[in-house]
Design a protein around this motif. Structure first.
Motif, PDB file in Angstrom:
ATOM      1  N   HIS A   1      20.977  22.484 -34.408  1.00  0.00           N
ATOM      2  CA  HIS A   1      20.351  24.191 -35.338  1.00  0.00           C
ATOM      3  C   HIS A   1      19.487  25.595 -34.649  1.00  0.00           C
ATOM      4  CE1 HIS A   1      24.320  23.766 -37.447  1.00  0.00           C
ATOM      5  NE2 HIS A   1      23.811  22.244 -37.528  1.00  0.00           N
ATOM      6  N   LEU A   2      18.800  24.428 -34.288  1.00  0.00           N
ATOM      7  CA  LEU A   2      16.920  25.135 -34.034  1.00  0.00           C
ATOM      8  C   LEU A   2      17.459  26.483 -32.844  1.00  0.00           C
ATOM      9  CD1 LEU A   2      13.678  24.945 -34.151  1.00  0.00           C
ATOM     10  CD2 LEU A   2      14.117  23.857 -31.413  1.00  0.00           C
ATOM     11  N   PHE A   3      17.085  27.134 -33.482  1.00  0.00           N
ATOM     12  CA  PHE A   3      16.785  28.586 -32.829  1.00  0.00           C
ATOM     13  C   PHE A   3      18.904  29.079 -32.688  1.00  0.00           C
ATOM     14  CE2 PHE A   3      13.008  27.583 -31.164  1.00  0.00           C
ATOM     15  CZ  PHE A   3      12.393  28.863 -31.792  1.00  0.00           C
ATOM     16  N   GLY A   4      18.950  28.252 -33.264  1.00  0.00           N
ATOM     17  CA  GLY A   4      20.802  28.979 -32.998  1.00  0.00           C
ATOM     18  C   GLY A   4      21.629  29.616 -34.556  1.00  0.00           C
ATOM     19  N   GLY A   5      22.562  29.925 -34.905  1.00  0.00           N
ATOM     20  CA  GLY A   5      23.195  30.609 -36.531  1.00  0.00           C
ATOM     21  C   GLY A   5      22.312  29.979 -37.412  1.00  0.00           C
ATOM     22  N   PRO A   6      22.750  31.487 -38.134  1.00  0.00           N
ATOM     23  CA  PRO A   6      21.587  31.215 -39.684  1.00  0.00           C
ATOM     24  C   PRO A   6      22.784  30.060 -40.397  1.00  0.00           C
ATOM     25  CG  PRO A   6      23.866  32.931 -39.297  1.00  0.00           C
ATOM     26  CD  PRO A   6      23.202  32.399 -38.425  1.00  0.00           C
ATOM     27  N   LEU A   7      22.154  29.345 -41.676  1.00  0.00           N
ATOM     28  CA  LEU A   7      22.147  28.192 -42.155  1.00  0.00           C
ATOM     29  C   LEU A   7      21.999  28.660 -43.167  1.00  0.00           C
ATOM     30  CD1 LEU A   7      20.359  24.956 -40.403  1.00  0.00           C
ATOM     31  CD2 LEU A   7      22.957  26.539 -39.912  1.00  0.00           C
ATOM     32  N   ARG A   8      22.720  27.689 -44.574  1.00  0.00           N
ATOM     33  CA  ARG A   8      21.694  28.222 -46.045  1.00  0.00           C
ATOM     34  C   ARG A   8      20.934  26.737 -46.060  1.00  0.00           C
ATOM     35  NH1 ARG A   8      25.797  31.008 -49.414  1.00  0.00           N
ATOM     36  NH2 ARG A   8      24.050  32.427 -49.343  1.00  0.00           N
ATOM     37  N   LEU A   9      20.281  27.099 -46.341  1.00  0.00           N
ATOM     38  CA  LEU A   9      19.504  25.155 -46.760  1.00  0.00           C
ATOM     39  C   LEU A   9      18.846  25.751 -48.236  1.00  0.00           C
ATOM     40  CD1 LEU A   9      16.611  26.410 -43.868  1.00  0.00           C
ATOM     41  CD2 LEU A   9      18.158  24.764 -44.137  1.00  0.00           C
ATOM     42  N   THR A  10      19.655  24.017 -48.998  1.00  0.00           N
ATOM     43  CA  THR A  10      20.001  24.076 -50.508  1.00  0.00           C
ATOM     44  C   THR A  10      18.523  22.911 -50.523  1.00  0.00           C
ATOM     45  OG1 THR A  10      21.957  22.430 -49.927  1.00  0.00           O
ATOM     46  CG2 THR A  10      21.797  24.865 -50.377  1.00  0.00           C
ATOM     47  N   GLY A  11      17.824  22.863 -51.681  1.00  0.00           N
ATOM     48  CA  GLY A  11      17.112  22.378 -52.457  1.00  0.00           C
ATOM     49  C   GLY A  11      16.504  22.652 -53.568  1.00  0.00           C
ATOM     50  N   GLN A  12      14.749  21.450 -53.548  1.00  0.00           N
ATOM     51  CA  GLN A  12      14.524  22.423 -54.561  1.00  0.00           C
ATOM     52  C   GLN A  12      12.851  23.026 -54.428  1.00  0.00           C
ATOM     53  OE1 GLN A  12      13.508  21.156 -57.841  1.00  0.00           O
ATOM     54  NE2 GLN A  12      15.995  20.628 -57.643  1.00  0.00           N
ATOM     55  N   GLY A  13      12.793  24.119 -54.582  1.00  0.00           N
ATOM     56  CA  GLY A  13      11.782  24.383 -54.304  1.00  0.00           C
ATOM     57  C   GLY A  13      10.224  24.784 -55.225  1.00  0.00           C
TER      58      GLY A  13
ATOM     59  N   PHE B   1       9.177  23.876 -50.108  1.00  0.00           N
ATOM     60  CA  PHE B   1      10.787  23.545 -50.270  1.00  0.00           C
ATOM     61  C   PHE B   1      11.261  22.142 -49.835  1.00  0.00           C
ATOM     62  CE2 PHE B   1      15.529  24.313 -49.722  1.00  0.00           C
ATOM     63  CZ  PHE B   1      15.912  25.453 -50.852  1.00  0.00           C
ATOM     64  N   LEU B   2      11.709  21.444 -50.474  1.00  0.00           N
ATOM     65  CA  LEU B   2      11.703  20.416 -50.267  1.00  0.00           C
ATOM     66  C   LEU B   2      13.753  20.954 -49.507  1.00  0.00           C
ATOM     67  CD1 LEU B   2      11.398  17.741 -49.051  1.00  0.00           C
ATOM     68  CD2 LEU B   2      12.228  16.691 -51.573  1.00  0.00           C
ATOM     69  N   ILE B   3      14.128  20.387 -48.518  1.00  0.00           N
ATOM     70  CA  ILE B   3      15.175  20.767 -48.298  1.00  0.00           C
ATOM     71  C   ILE B   3      15.776  19.776 -48.310  1.00  0.00           C
ATOM     72  CG2 ILE B   3      16.933  21.355 -46.488  1.00  0.00           C
ATOM     73  CD1 ILE B   3      14.443  22.298 -44.825  1.00  0.00           C
ATOM     74  N   GLY B   4      17.462  19.218 -49.698  1.00  0.00           N
ATOM     75  CA  GLY B   4      18.063  18.528 -49.598  1.00  0.00           C
ATOM     76  C   GLY B   4      19.235  18.712 -48.677  1.00  0.00           C
ATOM     77  N   GLY B   5      19.948  19.322 -48.553  1.00  0.00           N
ATOM     78  CA  GLY B   5      20.662  19.911 -47.191  1.00  0.00           C
ATOM     79  C   GLY B   5      21.091  21.220 -46.990  1.00  0.00           C
ATOM     80  N   PHE B   6      22.020  21.218 -45.516  1.00  0.00           N
ATOM     81  CA  PHE B   6      22.610  22.566 -45.537  1.00  0.00           C
ATOM     82  C   PHE B   6      23.899  22.799 -44.521  1.00  0.00           C
ATOM     83  CE2 PHE B   6      21.868  19.992 -42.171  1.00  0.00           C
ATOM     84  CZ  PHE B   6      22.425  20.707 -40.461  1.00  0.00           C
ATOM     85  N   GLU B   7      24.044  23.928 -44.143  1.00  0.00           N
ATOM     86  CA  GLU B   7      25.659  24.543 -44.277  1.00  0.00           C
ATOM     87  C   GLU B   7      25.426  25.883 -43.722  1.00  0.00           C
ATOM     88  OE1 GLU B   7      27.979  24.975 -47.329  1.00  0.00           O
ATOM     89  OE2 GLU B   7      27.732  27.024 -48.467  1.00  0.00           O
ATOM     90  N   PRO B   8      25.946  25.774 -41.921  1.00  0.00           N
ATOM     91  CA  PRO B   8      26.131  26.746 -41.497  1.00  0.00           C
ATOM     92  C   PRO B   8      26.649  27.829 -41.587  1.00  0.00           C
ATOM     93  CG  PRO B   8      26.952  25.001 -40.345  1.00  0.00           C
ATOM     94  CD  PRO B   8      26.982  24.598 -41.215  1.00  0.00           C
ATOM     95  N   LEU B   9      25.906  29.928 -42.090  1.00  0.00           N
ATOM     96  CA  LEU B   9      26.530  30.721 -42.103  1.00  0.00           C
ATOM     97  C   LEU B   9      28.145  30.979 -41.516  1.00  0.00           C
ATOM     98  CD1 LEU B   9      23.811  31.866 -44.411  1.00  0.00           C
ATOM     99  CD2 LEU B   9      25.211  30.824 -45.558  1.00  0.00           C
ATOM    100  N   ASP B  10      28.837  31.778 -41.791  1.00  0.00           N
ATOM    101  CA  ASP B  10      29.772  32.550 -41.143  1.00  0.00           C
ATOM    102  C   ASP B  10      29.383  34.137 -40.571  1.00  0.00           C
ATOM    103  OD1 ASP B  10      31.567  34.068 -39.463  1.00  0.00           O
ATOM    104  OD2 ASP B  10      33.378  33.075 -41.109  1.00  0.00           O
ATOM    105  N   SER B  11      28.784  33.999 -39.745  1.00  0.00           N
ATOM    106  CA  SER B  11      27.892  35.355 -39.181  1.00  0.00           C
ATOM    107  C   SER B  11      29.154  36.068 -38.596  1.00  0.00           C
ATOM    108  CB  SER B  11      26.851  34.985 -38.177  1.00  0.00           C
ATOM    109  OG  SER B  11      27.931  34.248 -36.804  1.00  0.00           O
TER     110      SER B  11
END
Length: 261
Positions: free
Chosen positions: A184-196, A211-221
């Protein structure tokens, strides 16, 4: 101008005095004096309406005059805002800069209304009480943005995420998640979830420390117009909605109202 300086005021102006409890006009370094004057000017604002008159002895006193209209309409409210921590950011920063400089000079300061002989802003300087540092806060959260950089050799891989004009450069991900993020590098927006982990600075601003990323999902753009068009095609009740955005806001407000109960 000589007559105006002699009498200590400009036509229809309010004379102010900034007292520095250290040095005298003959001993204060010119660069330090310029720093005090610069920060004082930022605190007062209205630069075209503030005029330097002279230095007075005793301790150092910077005598200046403010056009009366600007003093009543702008300067007093700005100084009051500084006193109560509600002034613009640059004015608060200038006040703190003066206090820090006074503390270094083992001095205090005061801004005085010369007409009333009344102190309108105090600078505790060396007597200022430092606020207790606020402990870091670690909590679950999410960052929405575009992954713009991946790299590193450790078990946790540094990830840079851009959200509008802000770049979060202190994100980390395991190698497995980093490998997936690479697609997803330089791709669409993502929602990164984790511990900050967040820390608060002296100005009360919260900054992301890690911010330790535990998961992610693409956002509908998709644009809103396309989403509404798809909803209408499904006979979902949106066929006759004239203003989709207004309807969405109504639904949101209704939901918040129910939550309040």
């Amino acid at each position: 101008m000589g007559d105006l300086i002699r009498y200590g005021a400009l036509p229809d102006g309010v004379t102010l005095r900034f007292k520095i409890g250290a040095f005298t006009p003959s001993t204060i370094p010119m660069e330090k004096l310029a720093e005090y004057m610069r920060d004082l000017a930022v605190i007062l604002g209205s630069p075209e309406n503030v005029h330097f008159l002279r230095l007075e002895a005793g301790s150092t006193e910077i005598v200046h005059v403010v056009d009366r209209g600007a003093f009543l309409v702008n300067v007093m409210s700005r100084v009051g805002g500084v006193r109560y921590g509600a002034a613009p950011v640059e004015a608060i920063a200038a006040y703190r800069s003066i206090n820090k400089r006074l503390a270094e000079d083992r001095a205090t300061g005061a801004l005085i209304n010369g007409e009333l002989s009344a102190e309108i802003l105090n600078f505790p300087g060396m007597w200022a009480v430092e606020a207790e540092p606020f402990p870091p806060v670690t909590q679950a959260g999410a960052i929405d943005g575009v992954v713009i950089r991946l790299g590193g050799t450790g078990a946790n891989v540094p990830v840079h995420v851009q959200a509008g004009d802000t770049v979060y450069s202190k994100c980390l991900a395991s190698r497995e998640i980093a490998r997936e993020l690479g697609h997803h590098l330089f791709g669409g927006p993502l929602r990164l979830t984790g511990q900050g982990k967040w820390t608060r600075d002296a100005d009360g601003v919260w900054n992301l420390d890690r911010f330790l990323i535990g998961g992610f999902e693409p956002l509908d753009s998709k644009p809103l117009s396309r989403v509404v068009s798809e909803l209408r095609s499904l006979r979902s009740g949106w066929e006759d909605v004239a203003d989709p955005w207004d309807e969405i806001m109504k639904l949101r407000n209704d939901d918040e109202g129910e939550d309040a109960h």
